[in-house]
Design an enzyme around this catalytic site. Structure first.
Site, short mmCIF file in Angstrom:
data_model
loop_
_atom_site.label_atom_id
_atom_site.label_comp_id
_atom_site.label_asym_id
_atom_site.label_seq_id
_atom_site.Cartn_x
_atom_site.Cartn_y
_atom_site.Cartn_z
CG ASP A 37 -2.13 0.89 1.12
OD1 ASP A 37 -3.23 0.33 1.11
OD2 ASP A 37 -1.98 2.13 1.01
CB ALA A 39 -1.32 4.34 3.72
CG ASN A 115 -22.13 0.08 -6.46
OD1 ASN A 115 -22.77 1.11 -6.68
ND2 ASN A 115 -21.31 -0.03 -5.42
CG HIS A 116 -20.04 3.67 -7.51
ND1 HIS A 116 -21.24 4.33 -7.33
CD2 HIS A 116 -19.67 3.23 -6.28
CE1 HIS A 116 -21.56 4.31 -6.04
NE2 HIS A 116 -20.62 3.65 -5.38
CE1 TYR A 139 -13.54 3.67 -6.82
CE2 TYR A 139 -15.93 3.81 -6.70
CZ TYR A 139 -14.76 3.16 -6.40
OH TYR A 139 -14.78 1.99 -5.68
CE LYS A 143 -12.70 0.54 -8.17
NZ LYS A 143 -11.53 -0.19 -7.65
CB SER A 168 -22.21 -1.16 0.38
OG SER A 168 -22.89 -0.38 -0.60
P1 NAI Z 1 -9.82 2.12 0.96
O1 NAI Z 1 -9.81 3.49 0.41
O2 NAI Z 1 -10.01 1.94 2.42
O3 NAI Z 1 -8.49 1.36 0.53
C1 NAI Z 1 -7.78 1.64 -0.66
C2 NAI Z 1 -6.31 1.58 -0.36
O4 NAI Z 1 -5.59 1.90 -1.56
C3 NAI Z 1 -5.87 2.60 0.71
O5 NAI Z 1 -5.24 1.95 1.79
C4 NAI Z 1 -4.92 3.51 -0.03
O6 NAI Z 1 -3.82 3.96 0.77
C5 NAI Z 1 -4.46 2.63 -1.19
N1 NAI Z 1 -3.96 3.45 -2.29
C6 NAI Z 1 -4.51 4.58 -2.80
N2 NAI Z 1 -3.72 5.10 -3.75
C7 NAI Z 1 -2.64 4.28 -3.85
C8 NAI Z 1 -1.49 4.30 -4.65
N3 NAI Z 1 -1.25 5.28 -5.53
N4 NAI Z 1 -0.59 3.31 -4.50
C9 NAI Z 1 -0.80 2.32 -3.60
N5 NAI Z 1 -1.88 2.24 -2.80
C10 NAI Z 1 -2.80 3.21 -2.93
O7 NAI Z 1 -10.95 1.32 0.17
P2 NAI Z 1 -11.69 -0.04 0.56
O8 NAI Z 1 -13.04 0.27 1.03
O9 NAI Z 1 -10.81 -0.88 1.37
O10 NAI Z 1 -11.86 -0.70 -0.89
C11 NAI Z 1 -10.88 -1.55 -1.44
C12 NAI Z 1 -11.13 -1.66 -2.93
O11 NAI Z 1 -12.43 -2.16 -3.16
C13 NAI Z 1 -11.03 -0.34 -3.67
O12 NAI Z 1 -10.42 -0.56 -4.93
C14 NAI Z 1 -12.47 0.07 -3.86
O13 NAI Z 1 -12.63 0.87 -5.02
C15 NAI Z 1 -13.14 -1.28 -4.00
N6 NAI Z 1 -14.54 -1.22 -3.58
C16 NAI Z 1 -14.85 -1.10 -2.26
C17 NAI Z 1 -16.18 -1.07 -1.86
C18 NAI Z 1 -16.56 -1.03 -0.43
O14 NAI Z 1 -17.76 -1.06 -0.14
N7 NAI Z 1 -15.64 -0.99 0.53
C19 NAI Z 1 -17.26 -1.07 -2.85
C20 NAI Z 1 -16.81 -1.19 -4.22
C21 NAI Z 1 -15.50 -1.27 -4.56
C1 15L Z 2 -17.68 2.01 -3.58
O1 15L Z 2 -17.22 1.72 -4.67
C2 15L Z 2 -16.85 2.65 -2.53
O2 15L Z 2 -15.51 2.21 -2.58
C3 15L Z 2 -17.40 2.44 -1.13
O3 15L Z 2 -16.75 3.35 -0.25
C4 15L Z 2 -18.91 2.66 -1.10
O4 15L Z 2 -19.20 4.00 -1.41
C5 15L Z 2 -19.56 1.74 -2.10
O5 15L Z 2 -19.02 1.87 -3.40
C6 15L Z 2 -21.07 1.95 -2.22
O6 15L Z 2 -21.57 2.17 -3.32
O7 15L Z 2 -21.73 1.85 -1.19
#
Ligand code: NAI
Ligand code: 15L
Length: 276
Positions: A37, A39, A115-116, A139, A143, A168
């Site tokens: 990551d 971070a 879903n987006h 965004y 995807k 979600s």
């Molecule tokens: P999050 O935002 O908590 O995690 C994403 C991670 O990617 C972060 O730790 C961030 O530091 C890292 N990141 C961002 N830019 C970066 C870069 N340039 N290089 C390396 N790492 C980088 O998101 P979350 O909720 O954990 O989601 C994980 C994945 O699932 C994402 O790709 C998100 O789009 C996808 N997703 C998540 C959903 C949800 O409900 N949580 C819904 C739909 C898709």
């Molecule tokens: C996503 O793609 C986002 O990563 C998550 O944070 C939520 O917003 C989710 O969709 C959603 O549609 O609920």
């Protein structure tokens, strides 16, 4: 779940919400994980796991991280709607680096789509996984690009990929929309395990939602191919969150919810204009 292939799995976005959950749960399942990551990883490292801080925009770093991996679970990148210029590096260029690394290693890619990518479909008409891509912002567009990148690398280079179109994924649903879109962490974990361990996947799309009977927007995907079916459901939360809706007609009309309403500048949409 027994470890069958000793090669590591690369998990990007490991320091994010889903990355931290999956790192713990997949390690418990016996996998050897290579976490990365931009971070720092905020938790104690799970057994057998290593962590490397890297930017997905750094192609050389991504190639090195993927060396010897059997699969890449790609969660890293911008996970909400942001201006186009902020999305380009992590979500477009970064995705290209992931696929180039997978091609070189013969690794399967699991892409955390969203879903987006189809957010502008109307909630009133359930859609199959092969419905028209209708992103609801930059965004969602990234995807859709990611899913198409998977098609390209499968048909041209034989790189297998499973595109999990997540609804979600949170500890529990927090509003009425999530009664349709919620994916439990346990269902997500089981899907990731099946998607990595399935014999063959080609390039496919699976809806990332639990067995949410209260509202059903999504049908007909490739879950049978990997042998996955959700075991959890949002239904038990209906009484608690079913009344939590917004007062924005755009948000409530489309599957992408609030992302559709963000910066929406069109006059009233025409009923039934959408294709597919
Ligand atoms: P999050 O935002 O908590 O995690 C994403 C991670 O990617 C972060 O730790 C961030 O530091 C890292 N990141 C961002 N830019 C970066 C870069 N340039 N290089 C390396 N790492 C980088 O998101 P979350 O909720 O954990 O989601 C994980 C994945 O699932 C994402 O790709 C998100 O789009 C996808 N997703 C998540 C959903 C949800 O409900 N949580 C819904 C739909 C898709
Ligand atoms: C996503 O793609 C986002 O990563 C998550 O944070 C939520 O917003 C989710 O969709 C959603 O549609 O609920």
């Amino acid at each position: 779940m027994a470890e069958t292939d000793p090669r590591p799995v690369l998990l990007t976005g490991a320091s994010g919400a889903l990355g931290r959950e999956l790192a713990r749960r997949l390690a418990e399942a016996g996998w050897t994980l290579r976490l990365t990551d931009i971070a720092p990883f905020p938790d104690a490292l799970p057994p057998r796991a290593t962590f490397t801080r890297a930017d997905l925009a750094d192609g050389v770093a991504v190639l090195k991280l993927a060396e010897g991996c059997r699969a890449i679970v790609h969660l890293g990148g911008i996970s909400v709607e942001r201006p186009f210029e902020e999305i380009v590096g992590p979500n477009l260029r970064g995705l290209y680096h992931i696929y180039e690394a997978a091609r070189r290693e013969g690794a399967r890619v699991l892409f955390a789509s969203s879903n987006h990518a189809v957010g502008f479909h109307e909630r009133a008409r359930p859609i199959a996984a092969d419905a028209q891509l209708l992103p609801d912002g930059f965004y969602g567009l990234s995807k859709a690009f990611g899913e198409m990148m998977g098609r390209l690398y499968w048909f041209k280079h034989g790189v297998e990929n499973v595109n999990i179109r997540i609804g979600s994924s949170f500890p529990e649903p927090v509003n009425a929309r999530m009664l349709a879109t919620w994916l439990s962490y346990a269902d997500l974990t089981r899907m990731v395990v099946r998607a990595v361990e399935a014999k063959a996947t080609g390039s496919c799309v699976i809806w990332g939602a639990s067995a949410n009977a209260a509202m059903t927007w999504w049908k007909d995907d490739a879950r049978a191919l990997i042998g996955w079916a959700p075991e959890d459901s949002s239904d038990g939360f209906a009484a608690k969150v079913g009344g939590i809706v917004s007062d924005d007609p755009i948000e409530e009309r489309y599957m992408g919810g609030g992302f559709c309403a963000l910066g929406y500048s069109r006059e009233a949409p025409v009923q039934g204009e959408l294709f597919g």
